[in-house]
Scaffold this motif. Structure first.
Motif, PDB file in Angstrom:
ATOM      1  N   LEU A 176      43.638 -14.606   2.530  1.00 25.76           N
ATOM      2  CA  LEU A 176      43.366 -13.585   1.801  1.00 25.76           C
ATOM      3  C   LEU A 176      43.687 -12.097   2.367  1.00 25.76           C
ATOM      4  O   LEU A 176      43.866 -11.374   1.774  1.00 25.76           O
ATOM      5  N   PHE A 177      43.256 -12.241   3.596  1.00 27.82           N
ATOM      6  CA  PHE A 177      43.534 -11.021   4.507  1.00 27.82           C
ATOM      7  C   PHE A 177      44.689 -10.663   4.539  1.00 27.82           C
ATOM      8  O   PHE A 177      45.224  -9.375   4.460  1.00 27.82           O
ATOM      9  N   ASN A 178      45.619 -11.869   4.915  1.00 27.31           N
ATOM     10  CA  ASN A 178      47.044 -11.449   4.880  1.00 27.31           C
ATOM     11  C   ASN A 178      47.743 -10.805   3.725  1.00 27.31           C
ATOM     12  O   ASN A 178      48.592  -9.852   3.733  1.00 27.31           O
ATOM     13  N   GLN A 179      47.159 -11.324   2.651  1.00 27.54           N
ATOM     14  CA  GLN A 179      47.595 -10.832   1.077  1.00 27.54           C
ATOM     15  C   GLN A 179      47.324  -9.514   0.842  1.00 27.54           C
ATOM     16  O   GLN A 179      47.988  -8.877  -0.017  1.00 27.54           O
ATOM     17  N   ASN A 180      46.401  -8.980   1.666  1.00 24.40           N
ATOM     18  CA  ASN A 180      45.987  -7.576   1.667  1.00 24.40           C
ATOM     19  C   ASN A 180      46.352  -6.538   2.860  1.00 24.40           C
ATOM     20  O   ASN A 180      45.201  -5.821   3.010  1.00 24.40           O
ATOM     21  N   GLY A 181      47.124  -7.105   3.346  1.00 24.44           N
ATOM     22  CA  GLY A 181      47.676  -6.016   4.139  1.00 24.44           C
ATOM     23  C   GLY A 181      46.987  -6.136   5.725  1.00 24.44           C
ATOM     24  O   GLY A 181      47.371  -5.395   6.510  1.00 24.44           O
ATOM     25  N   MET A 182      46.452  -7.267   6.062  1.00 28.59           N
ATOM     26  CA  MET A 182      45.968  -7.463   7.328  1.00 28.59           C
ATOM     27  C   MET A 182      46.184  -8.717   8.333  1.00 28.59           C
ATOM     28  O   MET A 182      46.420  -9.616   7.530  1.00 28.59           O
TER      29      MET A 182
ATOM     30  N   LEU B 189      36.384  -9.356   2.302  1.00 25.45           N
ATOM     31  CA  LEU B 189      37.426  -8.544   2.306  1.00 25.45           C
ATOM     32  C   LEU B 189      36.611  -7.206   1.696  1.00 25.45           C
ATOM     33  O   LEU B 189      37.224  -6.092   2.044  1.00 25.45           O
ATOM     34  N   GLU B 190      36.006  -7.261   0.485  1.00 22.97           N
ATOM     35  CA  GLU B 190      35.269  -6.110  -0.148  1.00 22.97           C
ATOM     36  C   GLU B 190      34.504  -5.575   1.071  1.00 22.97           C
ATOM     37  O   GLU B 190      34.496  -3.960   0.933  1.00 22.97           O
ATOM     38  N   PHE B 191      33.851  -5.925   1.958  1.00 19.39           N
ATOM     39  CA  PHE B 191      33.006  -5.508   3.083  1.00 19.39           C
ATOM     40  C   PHE B 191      33.968  -4.777   3.904  1.00 19.39           C
ATOM     41  O   PHE B 191      33.411  -3.395   4.431  1.00 19.39           O
TER      42      PHE B 191
ATOM     43  N   ASP C  80      45.601 -18.965  16.672  1.00 19.22           N
ATOM     44  CA  ASP C  80      46.326 -19.173  15.668  1.00 19.22           C
ATOM     45  C   ASP C  80      46.275 -18.102  14.876  1.00 19.22           C
ATOM     46  O   ASP C  80      45.504 -17.651  13.993  1.00 19.22           O
ATOM     47  N   TRP C  81      47.872 -17.500  14.669  1.00 14.76           N
ATOM     48  CA  TRP C  81      47.900 -16.074  14.038  1.00 14.76           C
ATOM     49  C   TRP C  81      48.734 -16.101  12.891  1.00 14.76           C
ATOM     50  O   TRP C  81      49.449 -17.392  12.635  1.00 14.76           O
ATOM     51  N   SER C  82      48.057 -15.559  11.836  1.00 17.04           N
ATOM     52  CA  SER C  82      48.987 -15.326  10.738  1.00 17.04           C
ATOM     53  C   SER C  82      48.975 -13.870  10.191  1.00 17.04           C
ATOM     54  O   SER C  82      48.104 -13.160  10.695  1.00 17.04           O
ATOM     55  N   TYR C  83      50.153 -13.535   9.486  1.00 20.15           N
ATOM     56  CA  TYR C  83      50.445 -12.199   9.374  1.00 20.15           C
ATOM     57  C   TYR C  83      50.559 -11.565   8.136  1.00 20.15           C
ATOM     58  O   TYR C  83      50.920 -12.504   7.049  1.00 20.15           O
ATOM     59  N   ALA C  84      50.215 -10.195   7.993  1.00 21.42           N
ATOM     60  CA  ALA C  84      50.712  -9.450   6.652  1.00 21.42           C
ATOM     61  C   ALA C  84      51.830  -9.450   6.594  1.00 21.42           C
ATOM     62  O   ALA C  84      52.875  -9.521   7.397  1.00 21.42           O
ATOM     63  N   GLN C  85      52.314  -9.277   5.170  1.00 18.48           N
ATOM     64  CA  GLN C  85      53.994  -9.154   4.899  1.00 18.48           C
ATOM     65  C   GLN C  85      54.598  -7.954   5.653  1.00 18.48           C
ATOM     66  O   GLN C  85      55.649  -7.978   6.299  1.00 18.48           O
ATOM     67  N   ASN C  86      53.714  -6.855   5.831  1.00 17.33           N
ATOM     68  CA  ASN C  86      54.497  -5.789   6.502  1.00 17.33           C
ATOM     69  C   ASN C  86      53.413  -5.515   7.677  1.00 17.33           C
ATOM     70  O   ASN C  86      52.531  -5.860   7.891  1.00 17.33           O
ATOM     71  N   LYS C  87      54.111  -4.681   8.634  1.00 18.19           N
ATOM     72  CA  LYS C  87      53.502  -4.309   9.849  1.00 18.19           C
ATOM     73  C   LYS C  87      52.130  -3.895   9.784  1.00 18.19           C
ATOM     74  O   LYS C  87      51.698  -2.931   8.905  1.00 18.19           O
ATOM     75  N   SER C  88      50.952  -4.491  10.326  1.00 19.22           N
ATOM     76  CA  SER C  88      49.574  -4.050  10.009  1.00 19.22           C
ATOM     77  C   SER C  88      49.154  -3.379  11.437  1.00 19.22           C
ATOM     78  O   SER C  88      49.381  -3.904  12.599  1.00 19.22           O
ATOM     79  N   THR C  89      48.239  -2.538  11.205  1.00 23.42           N
ATOM     80  CA  THR C  89      47.328  -1.868  12.340  1.00 23.42           C
ATOM     81  C   THR C  89      45.910  -2.497  12.187  1.00 23.42           C
ATOM     82  O   THR C  89      44.974  -2.076  12.985  1.00 23.42           O
ATOM     83  N   SER C  90      45.710  -3.539  11.388  1.00 21.02           N
ATOM     84  CA  SER C  90      44.271  -3.991  11.178  1.00 21.02           C
ATOM     85  C   SER C  90      44.438  -5.643  11.475  1.00 21.02           C
ATOM     86  O   SER C  90      45.365  -6.282  11.265  1.00 21.02           O
TER      87      SER C  90
END
Length: 321
Positions: free
Chosen positions: A83-89, A312-314, A50-60
């Motif tokens: 949380l990771f999606n909201q932070n670009g991943m 996320l910090e780590f 089950d995938w979820s995505y960042a708003q912009n294209k991500s390489t992570s």
């Protein structure tokens, strides 16, 4: 690596490990849009992702593994993904075999040390040729799978940059013993019911291997592991399964920066589930032991949990490693 000092301080009511565990497992909800993908495994079975995505294209991308009888829609999985999606991943939540709402094809399913399925997902992410950085997080049983995978005698893809384990039963025999104690009886009963319900579904496909008499004799989680988990996956019995699959023995070999967050008031964990010696001897293993949090119950204000923010910090700390 020195033991990390935890800054987690919950509100008064959530200092109780039982309350924190129950609230997080039953009451918490997270809204997340996911897209399902089915992939083939190396042994002719399948996995639902089950995938979820960042708003912009991500390489992570972060690969998320749930716990015993969980699935990719559990809040402790979707909270991290969101949380990771909201932070670009991007995030991919892996459903273990038989946990996506449909029984898997084979007699075997999943267990605490089944790392080939995780490797199949890692390779699937790499083959897409869009992710240069892959992160791993496993919760509870899923955490044991992640740590074992990282410490096994295998050549890890260079794309794997960091990993996190949350509420990890790193010593399976010890954790099994804790789960059988009176303090954990409500949880043990719930787990046993879900596991037996799954076997009854599988019984329709494999009636010669799963008789009503067999199932009626399973009264504890250890008996379930003795009868099904061990035999279906090539182990002699529950103890052989626990011995071979406990991630504690692999901790010293982990070469990827890895954070383990195990609360000291987690009633599912025995003393050996806290790898203090191993963390002190391995510069890649970071151990954080908050006084509170129960089992995956690191509740904080603001929607996201403490362990999710720490993950996320780590990852951001090791983003360029």
């Amino acid at each position: 690596m020195p033991i990390l000092q935890s800054t987690y301080k919950p509100s008064f009511q959530f200092k109780n490990g039982f309350i924190a565990t129950v609230y997080s497992g039953i009451i918490r909800s997270v809204t997340l849009e996911q897209q399902r993908e089915r992939i083939a495994t190396r042994d002719t079975d399948f996995l639902d992702l089950d995938w979820s995505y960042a708003q912009n294209k991500s390489t992570s991308v972060i690969i998320l593994l749930h716990g015993l009888e969980g699935h990719a829609q559990r809040p402790y999985v979707t909270g991290t993904a969101k949380l990771f999606n909201q932070n670009g991943m991007d995030a991919v939540c892996m459903n273990f075999r038989g946990c996506s709402g449909e029984d898997n094809r084979l007699y075997k399913s999943y267990h605490s040390g089944a790392t080939n399925d995780l490797d199949d997902v890692v390779q699937h992410c790499i083959k897409q040729k869009k992710y240069s950085k892959i992160y791993l997080q496993g919760v509870s049983l899923g955490g044991n799978v992640v740590l074992k995978y990282l410490g096994e005698d295998r050549i890890l893809p260079l794309e794997i940059r960091a990993a996190i384990g949350v509420s990890v039963p790193m010593h399976l025999d010890g954790s099994s013993t804790e789960l059988q104690k009176l303090k954990n009886r409500p949880f043990a009963i719930r787990f046993r019911k879900h596991l037996l319900d799954k076997l009854r579904i599988k019984q329709k496909q494999f009636p010669d291997l799963l008789s009503d008499d067999n199932l009626s004799h399973i009264k504890t989680l250890r008996e379930f592991d003795d009868f099904y988990t061990s035999k279906a996956h090539g182990f002699e019995d529950a103890m052989d399964y626990y011995t071979q699959c406990s991630s504690l023995q692999f901790a010293q070999s982990i070469e990827v920066p890895t954070l383990v967050i195990n609360a000291l008031n987690d009633s599912f964990l025995s003393a050996k589930c806290y790898p203090v010696k191993e963390a002190k001897q391995n510069n890649n293993l970071y151990l954080e032991m908050p006084n509170f949090g129960g089992h995956v119950g690191f509740i904080q204000k603001g929607g996201f949990y403490y362990n999710e923010k720490r993950a996320l910090e780590f990852v951001n700390t090791h983003n360029n490693s």
